[in-house]
Design a protein around this motif. Structure first.
Motif, PDB file in Angstrom:
ATOM      1  N   ASP A 256       0.807  -1.213   0.000  1.00  0.00           N
ATOM      2  CA  ASP A 256       0.000   0.000   0.000  1.00  0.00           C
ATOM      3  C   ASP A 256       0.843   1.266   0.000  1.00  0.00           C
ATOM      4  O   ASP A 256       0.277   2.372   0.003  1.00  0.00           O
ATOM      5  CB  ASP A 256      -0.936   0.015   1.222  1.00  0.00           C
ATOM      6  CG  ASP A 256      -2.045  -1.019   1.111  1.00  0.00           C
ATOM      7  OD1 ASP A 256      -2.410  -1.340  -0.045  1.00  0.00           O
ATOM      8  OD2 ASP A 256      -2.515  -1.516   2.145  1.00  0.00           O
ATOM      9  N   ARG A 258       3.422   4.046  -1.534  1.00  0.00           N
ATOM     10  CA  ARG A 258       3.753   4.588  -2.848  1.00  0.00           C
ATOM     11  C   ARG A 258       5.272   4.593  -3.018  1.00  0.00           C
ATOM     12  O   ARG A 258       5.989   5.151  -2.192  1.00  0.00           O
ATOM     13  CB  ARG A 258       3.190   5.984  -3.009  1.00  0.00           C
ATOM     14  CG  ARG A 258       1.666   5.997  -3.051  1.00  0.00           C
ATOM     15  CD  ARG A 258       1.129   7.393  -3.333  1.00  0.00           C
ATOM     16  NE  ARG A 258      -0.307   7.384  -3.443  1.00  0.00           N
ATOM     17  CZ  ARG A 258      -0.989   7.134  -4.554  1.00  0.00           C
ATOM     18  NH1 ARG A 258      -0.324   6.861  -5.664  1.00  0.00           N
ATOM     19  NH2 ARG A 258      -2.311   7.159  -4.555  1.00  0.00           N
ATOM     20  N   ASN A 260       8.741   4.820  -5.839  1.00  0.00           N
ATOM     21  CA  ASN A 260       9.234   5.318  -7.113  1.00  0.00           C
ATOM     22  C   ASN A 260       9.717   4.133  -7.959  1.00  0.00           C
ATOM     23  O   ASN A 260      10.369   3.216  -7.437  1.00  0.00           O
ATOM     24  CB  ASN A 260      10.380   6.302  -6.901  1.00  0.00           C
ATOM     25  CG  ASN A 260       9.928   7.557  -6.190  1.00  0.00           C
ATOM     26  OD1 ASN A 260       8.782   8.000  -6.353  1.00  0.00           O
ATOM     27  ND2 ASN A 260      10.798   8.138  -5.379  1.00  0.00           N
ATOM     28  N   SER A 281       6.777   7.958 -10.817  1.00  0.00           N
ATOM     29  CA  SER A 281       6.816   8.342  -9.401  1.00  0.00           C
ATOM     30  C   SER A 281       5.507   7.999  -8.699  1.00  0.00           C
ATOM     31  O   SER A 281       4.425   8.021  -9.312  1.00  0.00           O
ATOM     32  CB  SER A 281       7.071   9.848  -9.269  1.00  0.00           C
ATOM     33  OG  SER A 281       8.288  10.206  -9.890  1.00  0.00           O
ATOM     34  N   GLN A 282       5.653   7.722  -7.426  1.00  0.00           N
ATOM     35  CA  GLN A 282       4.517   7.532  -6.516  1.00  0.00           C
ATOM     36  C   GLN A 282       3.498   6.551  -7.092  1.00  0.00           C
ATOM     37  O   GLN A 282       2.343   6.882  -7.372  1.00  0.00           O
ATOM     38  CB  GLN A 282       3.837   8.872  -6.222  1.00  0.00           C
ATOM     39  CG  GLN A 282       4.742   9.922  -5.605  1.00  0.00           C
ATOM     40  CD  GLN A 282       5.240   9.487  -4.236  1.00  0.00           C
ATOM     41  OE1 GLN A 282       4.459   9.039  -3.382  1.00  0.00           O
ATOM     42  NE2 GLN A 282       6.534   9.620  -4.014  1.00  0.00           N
ATOM     43  N   VAL A 283       3.924   5.315  -7.241  1.00  0.00           N
ATOM     44  CA  VAL A 283       3.044   4.297  -7.766  1.00  0.00           C
ATOM     45  C   VAL A 283       3.000   3.147  -6.777  1.00  0.00           C
ATOM     46  O   VAL A 283       4.026   2.784  -6.179  1.00  0.00           O
ATOM     47  CB  VAL A 283       3.518   3.837  -9.160  1.00  0.00           C
ATOM     48  CG1 VAL A 283       4.918   3.270  -9.096  1.00  0.00           C
ATOM     49  CG2 VAL A 283       2.557   2.814  -9.752  1.00  0.00           C
ATOM     50  N   LYS A 284       1.814   2.597  -6.620  1.00  0.00           N
ATOM     51  CA  LYS A 284       1.655   1.453  -5.737  1.00  0.00           C
ATOM     52  C   LYS A 284       1.943   0.157  -6.486  1.00  0.00           C
ATOM     53  O   LYS A 284       1.712   0.062  -7.694  1.00  0.00           O
ATOM     54  CB  LYS A 284       0.241   1.408  -5.185  1.00  0.00           C
ATOM     55  CG  LYS A 284      -0.098   2.553  -4.242  1.00  0.00           C
ATOM     56  CD  LYS A 284      -1.517   2.380  -3.694  1.00  0.00           C
ATOM     57  CE  LYS A 284      -1.860   3.515  -2.716  1.00  0.00           C
ATOM     58  NZ  LYS A 284      -3.220   3.368  -2.167  1.00  0.00           N
ATOM     59  N   ARG A 287      -0.705  -1.298  -8.837  1.00  0.00           N
ATOM     60  CA  ARG A 287      -1.133  -0.542 -10.022  1.00  0.00           C
ATOM     61  C   ARG A 287      -0.183  -0.837 -11.183  1.00  0.00           C
ATOM     62  O   ARG A 287       1.021  -0.653 -11.056  1.00  0.00           O
ATOM     63  CB  ARG A 287      -1.146   0.946  -9.714  1.00  0.00           C
ATOM     64  CG  ARG A 287      -1.566   1.807 -10.897  1.00  0.00           C
ATOM     65  CD  ARG A 287      -1.502   3.263 -10.526  1.00  0.00           C
ATOM     66  NE  ARG A 287      -1.776   4.121 -11.683  1.00  0.00           N
ATOM     67  CZ  ARG A 287      -1.733   5.439 -11.667  1.00  0.00           C
ATOM     68  NH1 ARG A 287      -1.398   6.061 -10.520  1.00  0.00           N
ATOM     69  NH2 ARG A 287      -2.002   6.140 -12.741  1.00  0.00           N
ATOM     70  N   TYR A 308      12.046   3.701  -2.037  1.00  0.00           N
ATOM     71  CA  TYR A 308      11.103   4.480  -1.245  1.00  0.00           C
ATOM     72  C   TYR A 308      11.737   5.839  -0.962  1.00  0.00           C
ATOM     73  O   TYR A 308      12.763   5.908  -0.279  1.00  0.00           O
ATOM     74  CB  TYR A 308      10.772   3.750   0.048  1.00  0.00           C
ATOM     75  CG  TYR A 308       9.817   4.491   0.942  1.00  0.00           C
ATOM     76  CD1 TYR A 308       8.451   4.543   0.637  1.00  0.00           C
ATOM     77  CD2 TYR A 308      10.262   5.136   2.103  1.00  0.00           C
ATOM     78  CE1 TYR A 308       7.572   5.219   1.462  1.00  0.00           C
ATOM     79  CE2 TYR A 308       9.380   5.808   2.934  1.00  0.00           C
ATOM     80  CZ  TYR A 308       8.042   5.845   2.598  1.00  0.00           C
ATOM     81  OH  TYR A 308       7.158   6.533   3.426  1.00  0.00           O
TER      82      TYR A 308
END
Length: 836
Positions: A256, A258, A260, A281-284, A287, A308
């Motif tokens: 869960d 986020r 990079n 950037s900022q991807v779970k 996804r 991270y």
């Protein structure tokens, strides 16, 4: 008794004083050495004091000296009530460790006191403090630092200090000497709580502290390599791929958070990854990630890595591949057309090669190529269809150009026009050479003798050990260029053929070709020498060419080394094309040894040694002797044969005398060859000749008398000199036929040659007798009458060989016989001779 040097004894005494040892417990020290500090900065001044009691028996009446290790240093003495005091001052102490001793001048020198002094530097503040969290089991936080470039020369202790801000909990971790990193256990930190960390260094001259670092342990965690779960095609989006990914099982609990993400790609036919990875950037982890602006219908390999915030990047994941959606090919193809065949009969074969240009995109994994005489590909004008990069076809009648197109399941590209060029039979390129640059490139250089009409050049190359046309590669060059760097997967030690073709507006010129290697070494095998022939003091050695796959380079030279028994070593260079040498001036009956050395630019290889010996009479000499003998013998035989044929009449008469044959006697053979040559033409006019064996001619200046006539007729033994007699009927007295012992013969004697004009005097007719028996015949012989011409023109009859009954002419018959019917007798005029 063991004797020790003064220096060794001094050191032992100093060690004893430093450690407080006593020889005997009830004996007090005679002296005491005092310094301000036993540890001083390196290079700083040092002072010391030596106090000796007055009752010390060792120092009674002796002078006191100072020594630093084994070196004497000056000092001063100060009198006091309690005893004698001696001082020393060292302005620059440059030893990291040394012994300062107080000694008395005895024999040997006696040490009464001493002290050890150490020197160094205070510690520097630790630099480059960094920490990294390990998220695998067990979870730890490892911090490391740099102690600095300067060595302290003193024992230095390091301690790691941590403070968790949320709980204000402090921890100090002591490190072993010389260790500059420490691993904090899981109980000493909280993943998502900030903490302060610093390092302190301490030694006997001071202490220093690093700059504190504030961090969140999870922000310095290095993740395990992530996983690409699947690469999918994005529906209805050309040039896009969807990447589904996740963390390793040890970090799956962070699904869960986020993170990079970086993605790098490469095509299936490329060996290099994209230079600049794509940052997401900022991807779970739950996804997926889309990657677009890719080539259509192209297979891509993808790798990802995560971190991270500002933590270190993880290692790259394993590769996964996917193919984008197909579309019709775009762009043009670079082509190269070669023509071969008979131009006279217009039976030409086209060899068409092509490759993608920088603008070409196949946009598919399965692409085929179509060559057609029509601009739009159709079955009617199609010349060939192939998935390869070349095509061979016959030139269509009246075709001036062909069209090349790329075709896939989604469509076809715009056709590339290829003009049909004819071969121009003249050479423009005079010189070509190839220079290796590295394992993947070669520099090709050439020169042109005439640049008029040139539009450019085509450089073609292919491996010589592979005959498949698909390995042929080419590159085009501008007309102003004289060199080109060709690149590819050149194998070391393998030969490549490089050709440069001049290109004109209306055709292709003749090429120049050179063989090249990207790297060379010594050949893998050596040629085997053999003796081809020997003669006199020479011998010829030859060898076969090394197979192309065993050369490992371009053969630069063949060198043959040879030597005789106890003789010097000689060397002969051989031509690389002829592959033979002739060794001269060799001694007979001497055993020789020889071997060959073959060399390339990468090294040389020596062959095996052979032995040979020159015989006194070799095969060539024997053959020459036999030929000379045979020629001489043949010339002798020819000379003998020619001589025999030129004198065959004389030889024949000597060995086989000619015997007249009355049965075959005729006027045809009255004369010898010399006489026959004088009457060649009219002799053939006689219709029914009766041959006469021989006719002798005697040149008599005057008429023979009767006595001479008798002499001729009665001398049987001399009649042989008169030649052979005329073959006729012997109508003389005493003739009794075939059973008589002797047979008369007649000899006609001329007073001049028969070819001369008729003489005034009549010819003489002689008779002779011969002992040669005549051939028996049953028929009676009756001579015929012949008529001599009288001088007055009147004819009268006369019988040759005596009287006969037939000389009387019959009535009513023409008894005149003309001399024209007997041309040979026309030259004869006979007189009647008596028969006795």
């Amino acid at each position: 008794m063991i004797m020790m040097s003064p220096c060794v004894s001094v050191i032992l005494m100093v060690v004893a004083f430093v450690n407080g040892a006593r020889i005997e417990d009830d004996i007090q020290s005679c002296a005491k050495v005092q310094t301000a500090s036993a540890v001083v900065p390196l290079g700083s001044p040092v002072t010391a004091t030596c106090i000796i009691r007055d009752d010390c028996p060792l120092a009674t009446g002796q002078d006191v000296q100072w020594r630093l290790n084994d070196r004497l240093i000056p000092g001063i003495s100060v009198a006091s009530d309690s005893g004698r005091i001696y001082k020393v001052a060292i302005s620059d102490f440059n030893h990291t460790r040394a012994f300062l001793t107080c000694c008395v001048q005895a024999s040997p020198i006696q040490v009464v006191g001493g002290v050890e002094i150490r020197a160094g530097y205070p510690p520097l503040a630790p630099q480059n403090l960094s920490c990294q969290t390990n998220l695998t089991t067990p979870n730890t936080l490892t911090c490391s630092w740099d102690p600095g470039q300067q060595e302290t020369h003193l024992p230095t202790k390091y301690t790691l200090h941590t403070k968790i801000w949320d709980s204000n909990e402090k921890q100090t971790y002591e490190l072993p000497t010389g260790l500059h990193q420490y691993t904090i256990p899981r109980s000493g930190f909280v993943f998502f709580s900030e903490m302060e960390i610093y390092v302190k260094a301490v030694n006997e001259l001071g202490e220093a502290t690093s700059l504190p670092m504030v961090l969140e342990p999870v922000s310095v965690a290095k993740f395990d390599p992530p996983r690409i779960l699947k690469v999918e095609v994005v529906p209805k989006r050309y040039g896009c791929l969807k990447l589904r990914w996740g963390l390793s099982p040890h970090q799956a609990w962070m699904h869960d958070f986020r993170l990079n993400l970086e993605v790098r790609l490469k095509t299936a036919d490329s060996s290099h990854w994209s230079e600049q990875p794509i940052l997401v950037s900022q991807v779970k982890p739950t996804r997926p990630v889309d990657q677009c602006r890719l080539r259509h219908g192209t297979e891509y390999f993808a790798q990802i890595r995560v971190r991270y915030r500002q933590s270190p990047w993880s290692e790259w994941s394993s590769s996964q591949s996917g193919v984008t959606l197909e579309s019709a090919p775009t762009g043009r193809l670079d082509s190269w057309l070669k023509v071969s065949g008979d131009h006279t009969h217009k039976q030409l074969t086209m060899h068409l090669f092509w490759k993608p240009s920088q603008q070409f995109r196949a946009n598919s994994q399965n692409v085929s190529y179509v060559v057609s005489v029509q601009k739009l590909p159709a079955e009617k004008g199609k010349l060939c269809s192939t998935p390869r990069n070349y095509c061979t076809f016959q030139l269509p009648r009246k075709a001036k150009k062909v069209y090349l197109s790329a075709v896939n399941a989604a469509g076809k590209s715009s056709p590339t026009e290829v003009r049909i060029y004819q071969i121009k039979r003249h050479t423009v390129i005079s010189e070509i050479k190839a220079i290796p640059r590295d394992d993947r490139s070669l520099l090709v250089q050439w020169r042109s003798v005439d640049a008029s009409g040139l539009t450019g050049y085509v450089v073609e190359w292919s491996p010589l050990l592979k005959t498949d046309p698909s390995f042929i590669q080419f590159e085009t060059a501008d007309r102003n260029q004289s060199s080109l760097v060709i690149t590819g997967s050149f194998e070391p030690y393998k030969p490549y053929g490089i050709s440069v073709y001049p290109r004109f507006k209306d055709g292709i010129g003749l090429p120049q070709t050179v063989n090249a290697y990207s790297r060379q070494r010594a050949p893998s095998m050596f040629p085997k020498m053999r003796m081809k022939k020997t003669w006199q003091s020479h011998i010829e050695l030859s060898w076969d060419e090394i197979p192309l796959d065993q050369r490992n380079g371009i053969i630069q030279s063949y060198k043959v080394f040879y030597w005789g028994e106890n003789g010097p070593v000689n060397a002969v260079n051989a031509d690389t094309k002829e592959r033979r040498v002739i060794l001269k001036d060799l001694n007979t009956m001497t055993l020789y040894e020889a071997f060959i050395m073959v060399s390339t630019l990468g090294g040389s290889l020596n062959g095996s040694t052979i032995h040979f010996e020159i015989e006194p009479f070799d095969a060539v000499t024997i053959v020459m002797i036999v030929i000379a003998f045979g020629v001489g013998l043949s010339l002798l035989i020819i000379f003998i044969v020619v001589t025999c044929f030129s004198n065959h009449k004389r030889l024949k008469g000597h060995f086989w005398p000619i015997v007249p044959d009355p049965a075959n006697s005729s006027i045809k053979k009255w004369t010898s060859d010399s006489a026959q040559e004088k009457f060649p033409a009219w002799d053939k006019k006689e219709s029914n000749p009766i041959y006469l064996s021989h006719l002798s001619f005697l040149n008599l200046p005057m008429k023979l008398s009767k006595e001479e006539d008798d002499l001729w007729s009665n001398s049987a033994e001399d009649t042989s000199d008169l030649g052979e007699s005329i073959c006729g009927s012997p109508f003389i007295p005493g003739y009794s036929g075939s059973n008589s012992d002797s047979v008369p013969y007649a000899t006609v004697i001329f007073s001049s040659p028969c070819c001369s004009p008729p003489p005034n005097e009549p010819h003489v007719y002689l008779r002779s007798e011969s002992t040669q028996p005549l051939l028996e015949t049953e028929e009676s012989f009756s001579p015929k009458c012949y008529q001599n011409m009288a001088s007055d023109g009147m004819s009268r009859e006369q019988c040759f060989f005596g009287p006969c009954d037939d000389c009387i002419p019959e009535e009513g018959a023409n008894t005149v016989i003309h001399w024209d019917d007997f041309p040979f007798l026309q030259a004869l005029t006979m007189n009647d001779t008596p028969n006795d």
